[in-house]
Design an enzyme around this catalytic site. Sequence first.
Site, PDB file in Angstrom:
ATOM      1  CG  HIS A  53      -1.853   1.118   1.317  1.00  0.00           C
ATOM      2  ND1 HIS A  53      -3.149   1.049   0.842  1.00  0.00           N
ATOM      3  CD2 HIS A  53      -1.710   2.385   1.814  1.00  0.00           C
ATOM      4  CE1 HIS A  53      -3.756   2.207   1.047  1.00  0.00           C
ATOM      5  NE2 HIS A  53      -2.908   3.031   1.634  1.00  0.00           N
ATOM      6  CD  GLU A  54       1.957   3.715   3.698  1.00  0.00           C
ATOM      7  OE1 GLU A  54       2.449   4.772   3.262  1.00  0.00           O
ATOM      8  OE2 GLU A  54       0.823   3.667   4.233  1.00  0.00           O
ATOM      9  CG  HIS A  91       0.414   6.095  -0.629  1.00  0.00           C
ATOM     10  ND1 HIS A  91      -0.714   6.442  -1.330  1.00  0.00           N
ATOM     11  CD2 HIS A  91      -0.021   5.513   0.517  1.00  0.00           C
ATOM     12  CE1 HIS A  91      -1.794   6.099  -0.639  1.00  0.00           C
ATOM     13  NE2 HIS A  91      -1.393   5.532   0.483  1.00  0.00           N
TER      14      HIS A  91
END
Length: 333
Positions: free
Chosen positions: A18-19, A22
Site C-alpha cells: 500500500h505504502e 504512494h
Amino acid sequence: MITAISAIFIFLVVILIHELGHFLVAKKMNIKVNEFSIGMGPKLIQRDKGETTYSLRMIPLGGYVSMEGEDESSNDPRSFNNAKVGPKLAVISAGAIMNFLLAIVVFSIAIYGIGIPTTEIESVIDDSPAYLSELKQGDRIKAINGIKVDTWDQIVESISNSDINEEITMEIEREGNIKKILMKPINEEGRSIIGIVPAKEKSLTGSIKLGFIQTFAMLMAMFQFIGMILTGNTGSLALSGPVGVIEQIGNAAKLGIYDLLMLLGFISVNLGFFNLLPIPALDGGRIFFLLIEGIRGKKMDPNKEGFVHFIGLVLLLSLMIFVTYKDIIRIIF
C-alpha cells in the site's frame, strides 16, 4: 509460532505494498519524498539516496511514506501540498490500487497452485448418488438436464439448484461415447449434491483470469456488506479487529500456503476498499477533500481539514478498540 510469523508476513506485505503505491506515484509525479520506511518504530538501518531516506525499522509491521508538505505547510515547490489536485489524487489513490493488484497476483498464484476444477470427474464418493448411478473416474460431464456445461462452477450451480425429489439427466463422455445417466441428488448442509470430485488442471492464463474475477467478486461483496451495515441488516458481530484477523490467519496457515495466500488476497482487498471509503483520516477522506478543492478551485483550510481528520482518527481508533474487545470476548468465551 506459525500464527505469529504468518500474521507478521501478511500485515507487512499488505501495508508495505500500500505504502509502496504512494511512494512510486509520488516519485512519478515529482513530489518530494523525505523517507520511505519498511517497518515501524526505532531505526535499524538507514541509507540516504538523493533526497530520500530509506530505512528499516525494528517492528516488522508495514511501513510508511513521508512526503514533504503532506501533513504540514511547506514552501517547497515540489511539496505535496503545493502539487495540483490531479497528481495528489493519483498519489493518494495509488495505495488502494496497489492492494487490488496484490490481490490479483496472490489469487492467481494460489489458484494456479491449487489447480482449476474441470468438467472431468477425478473421483466418486462411495454410496453417493453418482456412485450408485455408476459414474466413473475419467467421465467428462457435457450437459445436465439438456443444458450444456463448460465449467465446474456451472455443474455445481446446476446440481445445487436441482430438486432432490426429482431425477436429473446427466450427459457424460466416456471413452469417446456419449451416455445419459439418471440420478437423484441428496441434500447436504442445505444444498443438493451427487458426490463427485473434479479433476484439476494448471493453467497460467486461466489462473490469472480467475485472479481478476476473484478480486472483482470480493470488491462487490464489500459493497454489499457496506449496504447491509447502512440498512441495519448486519450487526457488530460481522466486524473483526486485529485479534480476529490474526485468528483467521493462524487457521489459514495451518491449512497450507495456498489458503494463506487466499486470505492475504482477501485482506489486501479489504484494506484497499476500506481505505477508499470517504471517512476522515483514511485515504478516501483525503480524496473527498481533494475533490472539493478541485470543485472550489482553491485549497481547503489545512487547520480545518486537519481537525476533521483528527476526529475521524479518534472515531476509527474507538471502533478498533470496540471490535478488538468483541474479538477477545468471543475467543475467551
